[in-house]
Scaffold this motif. Structure first.
Motif, mmCIF file in Angstrom:
data_model
loop_
_atom_site.group_PDB
_atom_site.id
_atom_site.type_symbol
_atom_site.label_atom_id
_atom_site.label_comp_id
_atom_site.label_asym_id
_atom_site.label_seq_id
_atom_site.Cartn_x
_atom_site.Cartn_y
_atom_site.Cartn_z
ATOM 1 N N LEU A 108 0.680 -1.351 -0.169
ATOM 2 C CA LEU A 108 0.138 -0.102 0.183
ATOM 3 C C LEU A 108 0.880 1.121 -0.108
ATOM 4 O O LEU A 108 0.853 2.056 0.804
ATOM 5 N N PRO A 109 1.788 1.605 -1.449
ATOM 6 C CA PRO A 109 2.229 2.386 -1.037
ATOM 7 C C PRO A 109 1.846 3.675 -0.980
ATOM 8 O O PRO A 109 2.190 4.720 -0.563
ATOM 9 N N LYS A 110 0.503 4.251 -1.283
ATOM 10 C CA LYS A 110 -0.367 5.564 -1.635
ATOM 11 C C LYS A 110 -0.660 6.057 -0.453
ATOM 12 O O LYS A 110 -0.529 6.667 0.692
ATOM 13 N N GLU A 111 -1.044 4.633 0.407
ATOM 14 C CA GLU A 111 -1.463 5.413 2.018
ATOM 15 C C GLU A 111 -0.523 5.137 2.907
ATOM 16 O O GLU A 111 -1.066 5.290 4.096
ATOM 17 N N ILE A 112 0.566 3.940 3.380
ATOM 18 C CA ILE A 112 1.642 4.357 4.188
ATOM 19 C C ILE A 112 2.358 4.660 3.382
ATOM 20 O O ILE A 112 3.462 4.467 2.673
ATOM 21 N N THR A 113 2.618 6.354 3.482
ATOM 22 C CA THR A 113 4.162 7.242 2.920
ATOM 23 C C THR A 113 4.929 8.321 4.206
ATOM 24 O O THR A 113 5.082 8.935 3.726
ATOM 25 N N TRP A 114 4.760 7.272 5.482
ATOM 26 C CA TRP A 114 5.121 8.723 6.410
ATOM 27 C C TRP A 114 6.933 7.942 6.210
ATOM 28 O O TRP A 114 7.609 8.746 6.578
ATOM 29 N N ARG A 115 7.607 6.962 5.869
ATOM 30 C CA ARG A 115 8.639 6.322 5.080
ATOM 31 C C ARG A 115 8.596 4.931 4.156
ATOM 32 O O ARG A 115 8.005 4.435 4.161
ATOM 33 N N ARG A 116 9.738 5.122 3.082
ATOM 34 C CA ARG A 116 9.394 4.225 2.086
ATOM 35 C C ARG A 116 9.480 2.743 3.033
ATOM 36 O O ARG A 116 9.907 2.601 3.987
ATOM 37 N N ALA A 117 9.196 2.052 2.622
ATOM 38 C CA ALA A 117 9.019 0.134 2.886
ATOM 39 C C ALA A 117 10.723 -0.163 3.645
ATOM 40 O O ALA A 117 10.995 -0.526 4.093
ATOM 41 N N ILE A 118 11.242 -0.133 2.393
ATOM 42 C CA ILE A 118 12.943 -0.379 2.288
ATOM 43 C C ILE A 118 13.853 0.889 2.250
ATOM 44 O O ILE A 118 13.818 1.590 0.870
ATOM 45 N N ARG A 119 14.615 1.632 2.544
ATOM 46 C CA ARG A 119 15.182 2.848 2.537
ATOM 47 C C ARG A 119 16.199 1.994 2.224
ATOM 48 O O ARG A 119 17.285 1.693 2.318
ATOM 49 N N PHE A 120 16.115 1.864 0.546
ATOM 50 C CA PHE A 120 17.425 1.559 -0.017
ATOM 51 C C PHE A 120 18.579 2.690 -0.691
ATOM 52 O O PHE A 120 17.964 4.348 -0.730
ATOM 53 N N ARG A 121 19.808 2.272 0.073
ATOM 54 C CA ARG A 121 20.617 3.877 -0.380
ATOM 55 C C ARG A 121 22.192 2.938 -1.407
ATOM 56 O O ARG A 121 21.072 3.993 -2.384
ATOM 57 N N MET A 122 23.160 2.032 -1.597
ATOM 58 C CA MET A 122 23.535 1.656 -2.946
ATOM 59 C C MET A 122 23.357 0.419 -2.710
ATOM 60 O O MET A 122 24.695 -0.135 -2.710
ATOM 61 N N PRO A 123 22.660 0.002 -3.493
ATOM 62 C CA PRO A 123 21.426 -1.798 -3.501
ATOM 63 C C PRO A 123 22.974 -1.917 -4.699
ATOM 64 O O PRO A 123 23.045 -1.307 -5.812
ATOM 65 N N ARG A 124 23.478 -3.280 -4.634
ATOM 66 C CA ARG A 124 24.244 -3.877 -5.244
ATOM 67 C C ARG A 124 23.785 -6.026 -5.273
ATOM 68 O O ARG A 124 23.318 -5.787 -4.201
ATOM 69 N N ARG A 125 23.634 -6.271 -6.295
ATOM 70 C CA ARG A 125 23.450 -7.478 -6.718
ATOM 71 C C ARG A 125 25.553 -8.416 -6.712
ATOM 72 O O ARG A 125 26.708 -7.867 -6.329
ATOM 73 N N ILE A 126 24.483 -9.337 -5.501
ATOM 74 C CA ILE A 126 25.378 -10.131 -4.986
ATOM 75 C C ILE A 126 25.171 -11.236 -5.238
ATOM 76 O O ILE A 126 24.172 -11.732 -5.736
ATOM 77 N N ASP A 127 26.018 -12.232 -5.473
ATOM 78 C CA ASP A 127 25.829 -13.531 -5.920
ATOM 79 C C ASP A 127 24.181 -14.128 -5.537
ATOM 80 O O ASP A 127 23.502 -13.926 -4.327
#
Length: 249
Positions: A152-171
């Motif tokens: 529910l990203p439009k209803e739950i807005t006080w903060r992001r569900a997951i606060r990605f900063r510098m995501p990178r793929r690993i194995d």
């Protein structure tokens, strides 16, 4: 070389180093894996899967290990989520503090009706789902927002569900016979890893480790999700403390 020239050279060197670091971060984030998907691609598909779902059901567990000079202490917080679009939602987590009785936090929405209960404060006066989830996020070790915030990203807005900063793929990794992408990211004081199913792009596990001097926290959150399936509508009932729970773990 005079002092002014040296200072200018140092500044130029520092600026160049920052540019190189930013380029390396961007390359790591957007480096495709064996199937060509970058970390950004996977995150976008995961968020889309939740935001476009018709229904969702899960049972999960947060396990936190606190480590300091006196040893280790483990806390477990089982949780459940049930959701049918557009506005039927139920979330619950439990915990049993040392030498205390078990506590439950329940959030329930059925259309315009919203109810929230926490054994510490009993019935909470919440006017929006956003505020109810915000109240539960910290004490639930973030299980209250991670998936609900994507559903529910439009209803739950006080903060992001997951606060990605510098995501990178690993194995990639097989997790309980499920082939998963793995994405690593930085958090304040540590690192977090996500396991995301290749088949349906649902979140299956997270592992967070943070250090604060001699104090460390290791948090593992596991999910058993079902999306777009039929389930008993009784699982969406408020079912406040004092009634028989619908636990599935």
């Amino acid at each position: 070389m005079d002092i002014k020239s040296r200072r200018l050279l140092v500044r130029l060197f520092s600026f160049a180093s920052i540019l190189i670091l930013l380029t390396q971060i961007a390359d790591a984030e957007n480096s495709p894996g064996s199937n060509g998907l970058t970390a950004t691609d996977i995150i976008k598909r995961m968020k889309g899967a939740y935001a476009n779902s018709r229904s969702y059901l899960d049972a999960g567990m947060v396990k936190e290990v606190f480590i300091d000079a006196n040893g280790e202490r483990t806390v477990e917080k089982p949780f459940t989520t049930a959701f049918v679009r557009p506005n039927r939602f139920r979330y619950e987590f439990r915990e049993r503090p040392p030498y205390q009785s078990e506590r439950r936090f329940v959030i329930h929405q059925n259309g315009k009706e919203l109810r929230a209960h926490w054994d510490v404060e009993h019935d909470l006066k919440m006017t929006t789902l956003d505020r109810a989830v915000a109240a539960a996020t910290g004490v639930s070790s973030e299980s209250a927002i991670t998936v609900p915030g994507m559903l529910l990203p439009k209803e739950i807005t006080w903060r992001r569900a997951i606060r990605f900063r510098m995501p990178r793929r690993i194995d990639d990794e097989i997790l309980s016979d499920i082939d998963c992408y793995r994405i690593a990211d930085r958090v304040s004081g540590g690192l977090i890893t996500f396991w995301i199913s290749k088949q349906d792009f649902l979140l299956r596990k997270t592992y967070l480790e943070k250090s604060f001097g001699d104090f460390r926290v290791q948090r593992t959150t596991r999910y058993k999700p079902e999306m777009n399936t039929e389930f008993d509508v009784k699982l969406l009932e408020f079912n406040p403390p004092g009634t028989k729970p619908w636990w599935r773990i």
